[in-house]
Scaffold this active site. Structure first.
Site, PDB file in Angstrom:
ATOM      1  N   CYS A  79       0.837  -1.197   0.000  1.00  0.00           N
ATOM      2  CA  CYS A  79       0.000   0.000   0.000  1.00  0.00           C
ATOM      3  C   CYS A  79       0.880   1.259   0.000  1.00  0.00           C
ATOM      4  O   CYS A  79       1.614   1.496  -0.952  1.00  0.00           O
ATOM      5  CB  CYS A  79      -0.983  -0.034   1.170  1.00  0.00           C
ATOM      6  SG  CYS A  79      -2.343   1.157   1.008  1.00  0.00           S
ATOM      7  N   HIS A 182      -3.855  -4.925  -0.322  1.00  0.00           N
ATOM      8  CA  HIS A 182      -3.443  -5.538   0.944  1.00  0.00           C
ATOM      9  C   HIS A 182      -3.539  -7.052   0.844  1.00  0.00           C
ATOM     10  O   HIS A 182      -4.630  -7.614   0.984  1.00  0.00           O
ATOM     11  CB  HIS A 182      -4.336  -5.038   2.086  1.00  0.00           C
ATOM     12  CG  HIS A 182      -4.063  -3.633   2.484  1.00  0.00           C
ATOM     13  ND1 HIS A 182      -3.138  -3.299   3.446  1.00  0.00           N
ATOM     14  CD2 HIS A 182      -4.580  -2.461   2.028  1.00  0.00           C
ATOM     15  CE1 HIS A 182      -3.111  -1.981   3.584  1.00  0.00           C
ATOM     16  NE2 HIS A 182      -3.972  -1.450   2.734  1.00  0.00           N
ATOM     17  N   GLU A 184      -2.642  -9.219   2.942  1.00  0.00           N
ATOM     18  CA  GLU A 184      -3.027  -9.785   4.240  1.00  0.00           C
ATOM     19  C   GLU A 184      -4.532  -9.700   4.486  1.00  0.00           C
ATOM     20  O   GLU A 184      -5.046 -10.322   5.421  1.00  0.00           O
ATOM     21  CB  GLU A 184      -2.255  -9.087   5.364  1.00  0.00           C
ATOM     22  CG  GLU A 184      -2.736  -7.699   5.745  1.00  0.00           C
ATOM     23  CD  GLU A 184      -2.298  -6.583   4.823  1.00  0.00           C
ATOM     24  OE1 GLU A 184      -2.621  -5.417   5.112  1.00  0.00           O
ATOM     25  OE2 GLU A 184      -1.639  -6.874   3.793  1.00  0.00           O
TER      26      GLU A 184
END
Length: 200
Positions: A79, A182, A184
């Protein structure tokens, strides 16, 4: 003890979820600002959420910027972390631009398409060029985004995403990888991307 996988502690809100995602893949990740630990690691994660100016000031104050620029093993910027690999960012309160790490010859700017909400938030498709980062990930796979600034398409772009216009959803320059989304927070596809990076 050498800590092979290091997440730079930028104070970002996504660090704990990134660490958990790496742990679930069977790896141990360490969150630190220690310069020697960063320097001696074998894989480095550079996450970021929030202001480019704040994070640049934070890493400069601790000399982490020098460690990142001189790092020889693989780095993944996530990001804002990806955006800070550029030469400069237009996300500055006190001046026209803020100088960033100058690892890739590009910049980050505000999303300009005014008919869509800002930030760009939610799931979107990623079209990639089959870089090792996307091994076994189908074209058009969806990843989770939340951002207001983009890196335009450039020679280091390895995937693109459309939100009013195409932008770089991931980049690569030598040992530096970056993703605007992202991983994750991107389910199975995100886990596979992290695994690909850790397996290189």
């Amino acid at each position: 003890m050498i800590k092979d996988i290091v997440i730079i502690n930028t104070g970002s809100s996504n660090i704990s979820s990134l660490k958990l995602s790496i742990n679930r893949l069977g790896y141990e990740a360490y969150v630190t600002n220690n310069l020697k630990t960063i320097r001696n690691s074998k894989k480095l994660f550079f996450p970021g959420v929030g202001s480019a100016e704040y994070v640049m000031n934070f890493i400069k104050k601790k000399n982490i910027d020098i460690e990142i620029m001189n790092y020889k093993n693989l780095v993944l910027g996530i990001c804002l972390g990806m955006q800070l690999f550029c030469k400069y960012s237009e996300e500055s309160v006190n001046s026209n631009v803020i100088k960033t790490l100058n690892i890739i010859n590009s910049y980050s700017r505000l999303i300009k398409y005014n008919k869509l909400p800002i930030p760009h938030s939610g799931w979107n498709n990623v079209v990639h060029n089959n870089d090792i980062l996307f091994k076994n990930i189908p074209q058009g796979e969806r990843f989770y985004f939340i951002h207001s600034y983009i890196v335009p398409i450039n020679k280091n772009t390895i995937s693109r995403t459309f939100y009013g216009e195409y932008f770089s959803s991931s980049i690569r320059s030598k040992n530096f990888f970056g993703v605007q989304f992202h991983p994750e927070k991107s389910g199975l596809a995100g886990s596979l991307l992290l695994k690909n990076f850790l397996s290189v």
